[in-house]
Motif scaffolding. Structure first.
Motif, PDB file in Angstrom:
ATOM      1  N   ALA A  24       0.842  -1.193   0.000  1.00 13.35           N
ATOM      2  CA  ALA A  24       0.000   0.000   0.000  1.00 13.35           C
ATOM      3  C   ALA A  24       0.872   1.235   0.000  1.00 13.35           C
ATOM      4  CB  ALA A  24      -0.922   0.001   1.230  1.00 13.35           C
ATOM      5  N   VAL A  25       0.285   2.358  -0.378  1.00  7.01           N
ATOM      6  CA  VAL A  25       1.000   3.634  -0.365  1.00  7.01           C
ATOM      7  C   VAL A  25       1.585   3.863   1.026  1.00  7.01           C
ATOM      8  CG1 VAL A  25       0.712   6.132  -0.490  1.00  7.01           C
ATOM      9  CG2 VAL A  25      -0.357   4.670  -2.209  1.00  7.01           C
ATOM     10  N   GLY A  26       2.848   4.252   1.055  1.00  2.00           N
ATOM     11  CA  GLY A  26       3.540   4.451   2.321  1.00  2.00           C
ATOM     12  C   GLY A  26       4.403   3.284   2.736  1.00  2.00           C
ATOM     13  N   ASP A  27       4.255   2.135   2.050  1.00  2.62           N
ATOM     14  CA  ASP A  27       5.087   0.975   2.369  1.00  2.62           C
ATOM     15  C   ASP A  27       6.479   1.139   1.754  1.00  2.62           C
ATOM     16  OD1 ASP A  27       3.057  -0.147   3.783  1.00  2.62           O
ATOM     17  OD2 ASP A  27       2.513  -1.650   2.286  1.00  2.62           O
ATOM     18  N   ALA A  28       7.393   0.273   2.148  1.00  3.76           N
ATOM     19  CA  ALA A  28       8.788   0.383   1.743  1.00  3.76           C
ATOM     20  C   ALA A  28       9.012  -0.069   0.304  1.00  3.76           C
ATOM     21  CB  ALA A  28       9.663  -0.444   2.683  1.00  3.76           C
ATOM     22  N   ALA A  29      10.110   0.447  -0.263  1.00  2.00           N
ATOM     23  CA  ALA A  29      10.525   0.038  -1.605  1.00  2.00           C
ATOM     24  C   ALA A  29      12.041  -0.047  -1.641  1.00  2.00           C
ATOM     25  CB  ALA A  29      10.023   1.034  -2.651  1.00  2.00           C
ATOM     26  N   ALA A  30      12.554  -0.756  -2.636  1.00  2.00           N
ATOM     27  CA  ALA A  30      13.994  -0.899  -2.816  1.00  2.00           C
ATOM     28  C   ALA A  30      14.341  -0.632  -4.271  1.00  2.00           C
ATOM     29  CB  ALA A  30      14.457  -2.299  -2.418  1.00  2.00           C
ATOM     30  N   LEU A  31      15.387   0.151  -4.481  1.00  6.12           N
ATOM     31  CA  LEU A  31      15.940   0.349  -5.815  1.00  6.12           C
ATOM     32  C   LEU A  31      17.153  -0.574  -5.931  1.00  6.12           C
ATOM     33  CD1 LEU A  31      16.196   1.874  -8.517  1.00  6.12           C
ATOM     34  CD2 LEU A  31      17.607   3.561  -7.317  1.00  6.12           C
ATOM     35  N   VAL A  32      17.082  -1.532  -6.850  1.00  3.69           N
ATOM     36  CA  VAL A  32      18.166  -2.497  -7.044  1.00  3.69           C
ATOM     37  C   VAL A  32      18.932  -2.121  -8.303  1.00  3.69           C
ATOM     38  CG1 VAL A  32      18.765  -4.909  -7.402  1.00  3.69           C
ATOM     39  CG2 VAL A  32      16.874  -4.312  -5.870  1.00  3.69           C
ATOM     40  N   VAL A  33      20.193  -1.732  -8.127  1.00  2.00           N
ATOM     41  CA  VAL A  33      21.048  -1.343  -9.251  1.00  2.00           C
ATOM     42  C   VAL A  33      21.957  -2.522  -9.579  1.00  2.00           C
ATOM     43  CG1 VAL A  33      22.688   0.354 -10.107  1.00  2.00           C
ATOM     44  CG2 VAL A  33      21.018   1.022  -8.368  1.00  2.00           C
ATOM     45  N   HIS A  34      21.978  -2.911 -10.844  1.00  2.00           N
ATOM     46  CA  HIS A  34      22.790  -4.070 -11.235  1.00  2.00           C
ATOM     47  C   HIS A  34      23.506  -3.777 -12.542  1.00  2.00           C
ATOM     48  CE1 HIS A  34      19.754  -5.273 -14.285  1.00  2.00           C
ATOM     49  NE2 HIS A  34      18.893  -4.811 -13.399  1.00  2.00           N
ATOM     50  N   ASP A  35      24.420  -4.659 -12.905  1.00  2.00           N
ATOM     51  CA  ASP A  35      25.257  -4.429 -14.074  1.00  2.00           C
ATOM     52  C   ASP A  35      24.476  -4.473 -15.382  1.00  2.00           C
ATOM     53  OD1 ASP A  35      27.474  -4.160 -12.431  1.00  2.00           O
ATOM     54  OD2 ASP A  35      27.903  -6.299 -12.464  1.00  2.00           O
ATOM     55  N   GLY A  36      23.388  -5.225 -15.406  1.00  2.00           N
ATOM     56  CA  GLY A  36      22.543  -5.279 -16.592  1.00  2.00           C
ATOM     57  C   GLY A  36      23.146  -6.113 -17.708  1.00  2.00           C
ATOM     58  N   PRO A  37      22.389  -6.306 -18.793  1.00  2.00           N
ATOM     59  CA  PRO A  37      21.077  -5.711 -19.037  1.00  2.00           C
ATOM     60  C   PRO A  37      19.937  -6.325 -18.231  1.00  2.00           C
ATOM     61  CG  PRO A  37      21.631  -7.207 -20.805  1.00  2.00           C
ATOM     62  CD  PRO A  37      22.846  -7.138 -19.923  1.00  2.00           C
ATOM     63  N   SER A  38      20.178  -7.457 -17.583  1.00  2.00           N
ATOM     64  CA  SER A  38      19.144  -8.050 -16.746  1.00  2.00           C
ATOM     65  C   SER A  38      19.802  -8.617 -15.494  1.00  2.00           C
ATOM     66  CB  SER A  38      18.396  -9.154 -17.493  1.00  2.00           C
ATOM     67  OG  SER A  38      19.288 -10.194 -17.852  1.00  2.00           O
TER      68      SER A  38
ATOM     69  N   GLY B 261      24.431  -1.050 -17.059  1.00  2.00           N
ATOM     70  CA  GLY B 261      25.023  -1.191 -18.377  1.00  2.00           C
ATOM     71  C   GLY B 261      26.501  -0.827 -18.340  1.00  2.00           C
ATOM     72  N   PRO B 262      27.031  -0.267 -19.444  1.00  2.00           N
ATOM     73  CA  PRO B 262      28.465   0.038 -19.502  1.00  2.00           C
ATOM     74  C   PRO B 262      28.857   1.371 -18.866  1.00  2.00           C
ATOM     75  CG  PRO B 262      27.444   0.537 -21.607  1.00  2.00           C
ATOM     76  CD  PRO B 262      26.360  -0.067 -20.741  1.00  2.00           C
ATOM     77  N   GLN B 263      27.863   2.143 -18.374  1.00  2.00           N
ATOM     78  CA  GLN B 263      28.190   3.449 -17.822  1.00  2.00           C
ATOM     79  C   GLN B 263      29.002   3.350 -16.535  1.00  2.00           C
ATOM     80  OE1 GLN B 263      25.196   3.827 -20.621  1.00  2.00           O
ATOM     81  NE2 GLN B 263      24.806   2.832 -18.705  1.00  2.00           N
ATOM     82  N   PRO B 264      29.947   4.264 -16.307  1.00  2.00           N
ATOM     83  CA  PRO B 264      30.639   4.316 -15.013  1.00  2.00           C
ATOM     84  C   PRO B 264      29.628   4.579 -13.909  1.00  2.00           C
ATOM     85  CG  PRO B 264      31.769   5.653 -16.656  1.00  2.00           C
ATOM     86  CD  PRO B 264      30.453   5.262 -17.252  1.00  2.00           C
ATOM     87  N   PRO B 265      29.847   4.035 -12.716  1.00  2.00           N
ATOM     88  CA  PRO B 265      28.872   4.202 -11.635  1.00  2.00           C
ATOM     89  C   PRO B 265      28.493   5.652 -11.351  1.00  2.00           C
ATOM     90  CG  PRO B 265      30.477   2.539 -11.048  1.00  2.00           C
ATOM     91  CD  PRO B 265      30.951   3.141 -12.331  1.00  2.00           C
ATOM     92  N   ALA B 266      29.444   6.577 -11.447  1.00  2.00           N
ATOM     93  CA  ALA B 266      29.150   7.975 -11.118  1.00  2.00           C
ATOM     94  C   ALA B 266      28.071   8.564 -12.012  1.00  2.00           C
ATOM     95  CB  ALA B 266      30.426   8.815 -11.212  1.00  2.00           C
ATOM     96  N   ILE B 267      27.989   8.098 -13.260  1.00  2.00           N
ATOM     97  CA  ILE B 267      26.985   8.617 -14.179  1.00  2.00           C
ATOM     98  C   ILE B 267      25.587   8.172 -13.772  1.00  2.00           C
ATOM     99  CG2 ILE B 267      26.196   8.526 -16.587  1.00  2.00           C
ATOM    100  CD1 ILE B 267      29.041   8.472 -17.484  1.00  2.00           C
ATOM    101  N   LEU B 268      25.510   7.067 -13.037  1.00  2.00           N
ATOM    102  CA  LEU B 268      24.207   6.531 -12.635  1.00  2.00           C
ATOM    103  C   LEU B 268      23.624   7.215 -11.411  1.00  2.00           C
ATOM    104  CD1 LEU B 268      22.612   4.088 -13.921  1.00  2.00           C
ATOM    105  CD2 LEU B 268      24.970   4.352 -14.685  1.00  2.00           C
ATOM    106  N   VAL B 269      24.414   7.990 -10.687  1.00  2.00           N
ATOM    107  CA  VAL B 269      23.924   8.597  -9.452  1.00  2.00           C
ATOM    108  C   VAL B 269      22.703   9.490  -9.696  1.00  2.00           C
ATOM    109  CG1 VAL B 269      24.504  10.110  -7.516  1.00  2.00           C
ATOM    110  CG2 VAL B 269      26.139   8.381  -8.283  1.00  2.00           C
TER     111      VAL B 269
END
Length: 227
Positions: A64-78, A103-111
């Motif tokens: 429900a609205v207000g519950d927790a979420a997680a952003l998972v960053v990975h090397d990709g594409p999947s 993907g191939p981007q340096p980590p700093a570009i993803l911030v």
């Protein structure tokens, strides 16, 4: 591009997955709904990059609205096998999960993209506390986003912050607290402990690395001076 959220039932997603290469209906297990969440890194100070500016947001049953979420960053594409296991454990902990492929981007570009996704999760998906978890080499994004200067630059002085930053690496995992206090109703210490226990038991960590040690180190780091 304004962030947009499009939700579908699990039955609609199953039908979609049946028509996708290398996917089956069983891929829809573990969550009840999904949404295509769009976000624009340029709005948050990002440079042009050739990665996705949207991601699938998976909701566990009863979210429900207000519950927790997680952003998972990975090397990709999947997500690889380790990432998929992390995703399933997060869903079992009743957190919605949004994936961001580096993907191939340096980590700093993803911030900037990470903070754009955070803004979309909070303001368009209605998530409460949000943690960022990096899996693989892209995990450095989770650590870079813990820098208060980066947060001020890409989210604004009064913008949302991640509640925790976790880099899941089988050799040297790192856990950093967030820069924003959580509402007391979130019961952060208990939730952080449960999150750490779940992630410590994931396929990221070698069986020779005691999960209890990983969970302890994670919990201590996230709650000692955390949100």
């Amino acid at each position: 591009m304004p962030a947009r959220l499009m939700s579908f039932s699990v039955l609609a997603l199953a039908a979609l997955l049946l028509g996708a290469a290398n996917r089956t209906a069983s891929a829809a297990e573990g969550f009840a709904e999904y949404a295509l969440l769009e976000f624009d890194a340029a709005v948050h100070g990002g440079q042009a990059w050739h990665g996705p500016q949207s991601g699938l947001l998976l909701y566990p049953a009863g979210w429900a609205v207000g519950d927790a979420a997680a952003l998972v960053v990975h090397d990709g594409p999947s997500l690889g096998a380790m990432g998929r296991d992390v995703r399933e454990r997060l869903l079992q902990e009743q957190a919605a999960v949004l994936e961001l492929a580096a993907g191939p981007q340096p980590p700093a570009i993803l911030v900037p993209a990470a903070f754009a996704a955070l803004h979309a999760l909070r303001h368009h998906a209605g998530a409460g506390l949000v943690v960022i978890i990096g899996v693989g080499m892209a995990g450095e994004v989770a650590l870079l986003s813990a820098d208060p200067a980066q947060a001020d630059r890409h989210a604004g002085a009064d913008g949302p912050r991640f509640s925790a930053h976790l880099h899941l690496d089988p050799l040297q995992a790192r856990f950093l607290p967030g820069n924003q206090s959580a509402d007391a109703r979130e019961a952060w210490p208990a939730r952080a402990s449960a999150l750490c226990i779940a992630l410590a038991q994931s396929d990221v960590f070698d069986p020779g690395n005691p999960s209890a040690t990983v969970a302890r180190d994670c919990s201590v780091a996230l709650t000692a001076i955390g949100p």
